[in-house]
Design an enzyme around this catalytic site. Structure first.
Site, mmCIF file in Angstrom:
data_model
loop_
_atom_site.group_PDB
_atom_site.id
_atom_site.type_symbol
_atom_site.label_atom_id
_atom_site.label_comp_id
_atom_site.label_asym_id
_atom_site.label_seq_id
_atom_site.Cartn_x
_atom_site.Cartn_y
_atom_site.Cartn_z
ATOM 1 N N ASN A 148 -39.747 11.629 -12.875
ATOM 2 C CA ASN A 148 -39.758 10.803 -11.662
ATOM 3 C C ASN A 148 -40.909 9.809 -11.772
ATOM 4 O O ASN A 148 -42.068 10.185 -11.670
ATOM 5 C CB ASN A 148 -39.930 11.709 -10.432
ATOM 6 N N GLU B 188 -40.984 21.819 -5.385
ATOM 7 C CA GLU B 188 -42.249 21.132 -5.647
ATOM 8 C C GLU B 188 -43.252 21.448 -4.540
ATOM 9 O O GLU B 188 -43.212 20.809 -3.479
ATOM 10 C CB GLU B 188 -42.032 19.620 -5.683
ATOM 11 N N HIS C 11 -37.720 14.167 -1.487
ATOM 12 C CA HIS C 11 -39.048 14.279 -2.112
ATOM 13 C C HIS C 11 -40.114 14.313 -1.009
ATOM 14 O O HIS C 11 -39.978 13.623 0.003
ATOM 15 C CB HIS C 11 -39.295 13.104 -3.063
ATOM 16 N N LYS D 154 -41.750 7.390 -9.781
ATOM 17 C CA LYS D 154 -42.361 6.932 -8.509
ATOM 18 C C LYS D 154 -42.585 5.407 -8.591
ATOM 19 O O LYS D 154 -41.753 4.719 -9.168
ATOM 20 C CB LYS D 154 -43.642 7.717 -8.237
HETATM 21 P P1 13P Z 1 -46.712 15.351 -10.863
HETATM 22 O O1 13P Z 1 -46.011 15.865 -12.092
HETATM 23 O O2 13P Z 1 -47.462 14.080 -11.108
HETATM 24 O O3 13P Z 1 -47.534 16.409 -10.206
HETATM 25 O O4 13P Z 1 -45.574 14.941 -9.810
HETATM 26 C C1 13P Z 1 -44.572 15.828 -9.471
HETATM 27 C C2 13P Z 1 -43.571 15.120 -8.642
HETATM 28 O O5 13P Z 1 -43.788 14.819 -7.493
HETATM 29 C C3 13P Z 1 -42.286 14.786 -9.273
HETATM 30 O O6 13P Z 1 -41.338 14.409 -8.326
#
Ligand code: 13P
Length: 247
Positions: free
Chosen positions: A7, A165, A96, A9
């Site tokens: 992901n 998560e 998310h 982002k």
């Molecule tokens: P990180 O791997 O940077 O902790 O992020 C996890 C996340 O939110 C994936 O959607």
């Protein structure tokens, strides 16, 4: 089948496709290549060009979110499942914690899942407790609530993946212990079995996964893969996760 989902982002411009090219080359020749799938969710701006480029290659492209209406509407800046599908997205994340934090409610999430499935997108539905919920031992009840408020028996579970998560773990370098995570994953699968009245869909873990801690997670056979944030922005870090998982 295992999943390694990256992901991105708010990261990436057209030339960032180089990162994915390297991951794709690794995947194409890896001796374990048939054991897993790689899916990347770049920002909206890159979905069409990346999906076109990787169409007949190993990597699949997904979206990080979608709007809770099916096709077209008068909501400024909204992007629907229909629009995503039309440019080649095969998956979408829904729920998310970043987006829950910005106001996504259970009923909005339910509409997102519904419309995404209807438009042939596979859904990666994200759940997770925050730090104070964990501290107050509310993790299992919070996760159950997040699942039962959104997922329904008549949703096609073959097109749903759940990603656990914990919010306190995202981008912090903090991860649950093996025994904690095993217990939580088994709980999530039980709840999913009770919703769908059949086998649970795949359940992934996400939160500070990297090449050095992934080996710890492979002891937990209930975990079907990973949702990776930070480490997915580097081909080396992402490939190291896969390599170390199968080592
Ligand atoms: P990180 O791997 O940077 O902790 O992020 C996890 C996340 O939110 C994936 O959607």
């Amino acid at each position: 089948m295992r999943y390694f989902i990256g992901n991105w982002k708010m990261f990436g411009v057209p030339k960032s496709i180089n990162i994915l090219n390297k991951i794709n080359s690794f995947h194409s020749t890896d001796k374990n290549r048939n054991k897993y799938r790689v899916i990347i969710t770049p920002p909206y701006t890159l979905i069409e060009s990346y999906a076109k480029y990787f169409k007949n290659k190993k990597i699949s492209i997904g979206s990080q979110n979608c709007y809770q209406k099916e096709q077209f509407s008068s909501n400024t800046a909204a992007v629907s499942p229909y629009m995503l599908r039309s440019v080649g997205a095969q998956y979408t994340l829904v729920g998310h914690s970043d987006n829950r934090g910005e106001g996504d409610t259970d009923s909005m999430l339910k509409d997102k899942v519904k419309h995404a499935l209807k438009n042939n997108l596979k859904v990666v539905f994200c759940i997770g407790e925050n730090k104070s919920e964990k501290k107050n031992k509310k993790t299992l009840s919070i996760l159950k609530k997040q699942l039962i408020k959104v997922l329904e028996k008549n949703f096609n579970k073959n097109n749903i993946i759940v990603a656990y998560e914990p919010i306190w773990s995202i981008g912090t370098g903090k991860i649950p212990t093996v025994s904690e995570l095993k217990k939580t994953t088994i709980h999530i699968k039980k709840v999913l079995e009770s919703i769908f009245k059949k086998n649970s869909p795949a359940v992934l873990y996400g939160g500070s996964v990297d090449g050095s801690n992934v080996e710890m997670f492979k002891e937990i056979r209930e975990i079907d893969g990973f949702l990776i944030g930070g480490a997915s922005k580097s081909s080396k870090k992402f490939i190291d996760i896969i390599k170390n998982y199968y080592r």
